[in-house]
Design a protein around this motif. Sequence first.
Motif, PDB file in Angstrom:
ATOM      1  N   LEU A 257       0.818  -1.119   0.113  1.00 62.92           N
ATOM      2  CA  LEU A 257      -0.077  -0.130  -0.107  1.00 62.92           C
ATOM      3  C   LEU A 257       1.024   1.237   0.169  1.00 62.92           C
ATOM      4  N   ASN A 258       1.962   1.292   0.995  1.00 67.28           N
ATOM      5  CA  ASN A 258       2.769   2.372   1.130  1.00 67.28           C
ATOM      6  C   ASN A 258       3.327   2.655  -0.322  1.00 67.28           C
ATOM      7  N   ALA A 259       3.883   1.803  -1.066  1.00 64.42           N
ATOM      8  CA  ALA A 259       4.695   1.807  -2.509  1.00 64.42           C
ATOM      9  C   ALA A 259       3.717   2.011  -3.560  1.00 64.42           C
ATOM     10  N   GLY A 260       2.273   1.960  -3.407  1.00 63.79           N
ATOM     11  CA  GLY A 260       1.479   1.996  -4.381  1.00 63.79           C
ATOM     12  C   GLY A 260       1.471   0.747  -5.261  1.00 63.79           C
ATOM     13  N   ALA A 261       1.983  -0.190  -4.830  1.00 65.55           N
ATOM     14  CA  ALA A 261       1.801  -1.470  -5.618  1.00 65.55           C
ATOM     15  C   ALA A 261       0.484  -2.036  -5.678  1.00 65.55           C
ATOM     16  N   VAL A 262      -0.399  -1.641  -4.649  1.00 61.67           N
ATOM     17  CA  VAL A 262      -1.845  -2.055  -4.700  1.00 61.67           C
ATOM     18  C   VAL A 262      -2.562  -0.827  -4.028  1.00 61.67           C
ATOM     19  N   GLU A 263      -3.983  -0.843  -4.618  1.00 59.46           N
ATOM     20  CA  GLU A 263      -4.926   0.117  -4.141  1.00 59.46           C
ATOM     21  C   GLU A 263      -6.004  -0.684  -3.579  1.00 59.46           C
ATOM     22  N   VAL A 264      -6.913  -0.036  -2.830  1.00 59.60           N
ATOM     23  CA  VAL A 264      -8.213  -0.625  -2.130  1.00 59.60           C
ATOM     24  C   VAL A 264      -9.194   0.168  -2.659  1.00 59.60           C
ATOM     25  N   ARG A 265     -10.370  -0.200  -3.478  1.00 68.08           N
ATOM     26  CA  ARG A 265     -11.426   0.754  -3.884  1.00 68.08           C
ATOM     27  C   ARG A 265     -12.784  -0.016  -3.397  1.00 68.08           C
ATOM     28  N   GLU A 266     -13.696   0.832  -3.360  1.00 70.71           N
ATOM     29  CA  GLU A 266     -15.068   0.462  -3.308  1.00 70.71           C
ATOM     30  C   GLU A 266     -15.791   0.815  -4.892  1.00 70.71           C
ATOM     31  N   LEU A 267     -16.282  -0.071  -5.386  1.00 68.91           N
ATOM     32  CA  LEU A 267     -17.219   0.253  -6.762  1.00 68.91           C
ATOM     33  C   LEU A 267     -18.326  -0.063  -6.598  1.00 68.91           C
ATOM     34  N   VAL A 268     -19.353   0.741  -7.170  1.00 73.40           N
ATOM     35  CA  VAL A 268     -20.566   0.303  -7.274  1.00 73.40           C
ATOM     36  C   VAL A 268     -21.232   0.390  -8.843  1.00 73.40           C
ATOM     37  N   CYS A 269     -21.888  -0.608  -9.110  1.00 73.72           N
ATOM     38  CA  CYS A 269     -22.179  -0.774 -10.337  1.00 73.72           C
ATOM     39  C   CYS A 269     -23.584  -1.085 -10.623  1.00 73.72           C
ATOM     40  N   ARG A 270     -24.206  -0.706 -11.843  1.00 73.87           N
ATOM     41  CA  ARG A 270     -25.506  -1.295 -12.105  1.00 73.87           C
ATOM     42  C   ARG A 270     -25.516  -1.949 -13.312  1.00 73.87           C
TER      43      ARG A 270
END
Length: 272
Positions: A257-270
């Motif tokens: 997370l610190n290095a920007g290798a991964v990110e965490v997201r919440e996505l909402v789709c229809r």
Amino acid sequence: MDLEQHYSDHLDTDSLLKQIKTRYPDGPNVYQLAPVDQLHIGGIKSSEKLLKRLEQINPTRILEIGSGLGGLMRLISDNFKHTELIGIDITHRFNLFNNALTSLNPTNKPVQTITCDAQQMPFADNHFDCIIFQHSLLNIPDTKACLAECHRVLSSEGTLLLHEVLEGSNPEQMRYPVPWAREQKHSHLIPLTTLEQRLSASGFLLYSNKNWSEEALQWRQRQAGKEKTTQPVDTISPALVLGQEFKKMGPNVMANLNAGAVEVRELVCRRD
Ligand SMILES: C[S@@+](CC[C@H](N)C(=O)[O-])C[C@H]1O[C@@H](n2cnc3c(N)ncnc32)[C@H](O)[C@@H]1O
């Protein structure tokens, strides 16, 4: 090692059940189980945020894909008493243990779990009005096949809710093992742009996209503080699910997370 072995080879069900029963003889609540059944970055706090989303969506038939040990399922079940809820997971021992954890507390409603692959699901077309992924798309090699299945089983007004780990802007900094993969072959992270394209190509319209990475990092830092002062294998902890290597997984999540290798997201789709 296949994916099921990654998740279940170190799962010490006897020791875990014994410790939980000793510590919570009347049956554990969702907060007491959280150290083992919320197997995602952000723990029960992030699941509570998903619950808030669900309150807006107000679904009647929910499918959780990759429901793991059932942390989110029990939270949903506690809060949406009249909603049909099915969890699927490819790791059969996780489904068995999910059910065992639910039955420890007599006030819990039984959860319905099915062992199957999200890339080929045993449900009728249009059956669900909400599908949730919480850190499970990250293990799925064929995102397109999986999203096509989601589109098929979701009703035309249905919602797809994702709480996922995505590839960040510095993927070359990625370190293993992480809780979802001991080695690269089980980690199927894709960048946001690729996921957006695949969602659109599968007939989904993305209408909310929130970056939860900062909160995820802060949560991981708090967990690291707690892990320093306790012996992971002697307490109710993810080490009893993922084994001794969990000692490396937690710090690697923080480094990624610190290095920007991964990110965490919440996505909402229809459905489009
Ligand atoms: C990181 S764990 C997350 C578990 C749970 N969602 C949670 O947050 O606590 C990922 C889960 O996805 C499941 N999984 C991975 N690939 C899958 C697939 N193709 N179909 C169904 N489940 C899958 C794994 O067995 C595992 O339980």
